[in-house]
Design a protein around this motif. Structure first.
Motif, PDB file in Angstrom:
ATOM      1  N   LEU A  83       0.496  -1.450   0.234  1.00  0.00           N
ATOM      2  CA  LEU A  83      -0.246  -0.360   0.055  1.00  0.00           C
ATOM      3  C   LEU A  83       0.903   0.956   0.441  1.00  0.00           C
ATOM      4  CD1 LEU A  83      -2.550   1.421   0.418  1.00  0.00           C
ATOM      5  CD2 LEU A  83      -2.699   1.197   2.456  1.00  0.00           C
ATOM      6  N   VAL A 104      -1.447  -0.857  -4.146  1.00  0.00           N
ATOM      7  CA  VAL A 104      -1.930   0.161  -4.505  1.00  0.00           C
ATOM      8  C   VAL A 104      -1.888   1.352  -4.228  1.00  0.00           C
ATOM      9  CG1 VAL A 104      -4.498   0.383  -3.513  1.00  0.00           C
ATOM     10  CG2 VAL A 104      -4.010  -1.887  -3.612  1.00  0.00           C
ATOM     11  N   MET A 129      -2.650  -0.768  -8.788  1.00  0.00           N
ATOM     12  CA  MET A 129      -4.386   0.101  -8.654  1.00  0.00           C
ATOM     13  C   MET A 129      -4.339   1.274  -8.338  1.00  0.00           C
ATOM     14  SD  MET A 129      -7.662  -1.064  -7.424  1.00  0.00           S
ATOM     15  CE  MET A 129      -7.613  -2.466  -8.078  1.00  0.00           C
ATOM     16  N   GLU A 131      -5.952   4.781  -6.488  1.00  0.00           N
ATOM     17  CA  GLU A 131      -7.024   4.995  -5.869  1.00  0.00           C
ATOM     18  C   GLU A 131      -7.143   6.265  -5.306  1.00  0.00           C
ATOM     19  OE1 GLU A 131      -9.962   3.191  -4.018  1.00  0.00           O
ATOM     20  OE2 GLU A 131      -9.689   1.710  -5.638  1.00  0.00           O
ATOM     21  N   HIS A 142      -8.203  -3.667  -0.036  1.00  0.00           N
ATOM     22  CA  HIS A 142      -8.161  -4.713  -1.046  1.00  0.00           C
ATOM     23  C   HIS A 142      -6.354  -5.450  -0.387  1.00  0.00           C
ATOM     24  CE1 HIS A 142      -9.082  -2.795  -4.887  1.00  0.00           C
ATOM     25  NE2 HIS A 142      -9.219  -1.430  -4.351  1.00  0.00           N
TER      26      HIS A 142
END
Length: 218
Positions: A83, A104, A129, A131, A142
């Motif tokens: 993350l 992420v 990804m 966000e 996630h």
């Protein structure tokens, strides 16, 4: 015209290696990802300088030495989910993506989040990804994550973020206190997060990670 390839090599040889960051995956990623593509056009010429690059108020692209040392402390593995909080235009996520299984990336600024997604896609990075959302909320749907990295400083860390770590996971952040700061790594155990100092570093405090919030850092 700036020779950005030579600038990347100089960045690694003069800023990263002298800071005792020598792991091949980190060096390879820093030599490969085109840092100049992930900063505002007007700042491409200073993309490889040894200082933070301002992206927005209280938001920076961390200087190469600090970012490289954070990666060294994180010790990201090829099978791990990361993350990346405060990805800006996506540079940190592009670098991390070369070491992790997937990333992420959370970015609160709608414009930067959109541009980060476009830049990452245009650079062929397909395991990130992006966000758009508040940094203090992370991206719990996630998770849980093996590693959490903050691309900026914090005075306090919300439990909502550390709750997204897997047992045994690591969180890396710069703890800012006045004009001084330390990069710290926290390991998650059954009883909470065990923090230790890694190296000295300073950066602007990320939105929501200030001491007015009733959070705990450890």
């Amino acid at each position: 015209m700036t020779d950005f390839s030579a600038a990347r090599t100089t960045m690694v040889d003069c800023q990263v290696r002298p800071s005792d960051v020598t792991k091949y995956p980190i060096i390879d990623a820093l030599l490969t990802v085109e840092r100049e593509e992930f900063v505002p056009t007007a700042k491409r010429g200073i993309a490889y300088m040894g200082e933070h690059i301002e992206l927005a108020p209280n938001r920076v692209l961390l200087d190469p030495r600090t970012f490289a040392k954070m990666l060294d402390v994180a010790n990201i593995q090829p099978n791990e989910l990361v993350l990346d909080l405060g990805c800006g235009y996506g540079y940190s996520s592009a670098v991390i993506a070369r070491m992790a299984e997937a990333v992420v990336a959370v970015e609160p600024d709608e414009k930067m989040a959109s541009e980060a997604a476009e830049l990452l896609s245009g650079s062929g990075v397909d395991n990130v990804m992006v966000e758009q959302g508040e940094l203090t909320e992370g991206a719990p749907k996630h998770g849980p994550y093996c590693v959490i990295m903050l691309q900026g400083a914090a005075e306090q860390i919300p439990a909502a973020i550390t709750d997204q770590l897997k047992p045994g996971g690591r969180i890396i952040a710069i703890r800012q206190s006045g004009n001084t700061g330390h990069c710290k790594i926290g390991h998650k155990h059954d009883h909470g997060i065990d923090w230790r100092n890694a190296f000295d570093a300073t950066a602007p405090v990320l939105p929501g990670f200030n001491k007015e919030q009733e959070f705990t850092f450890g």
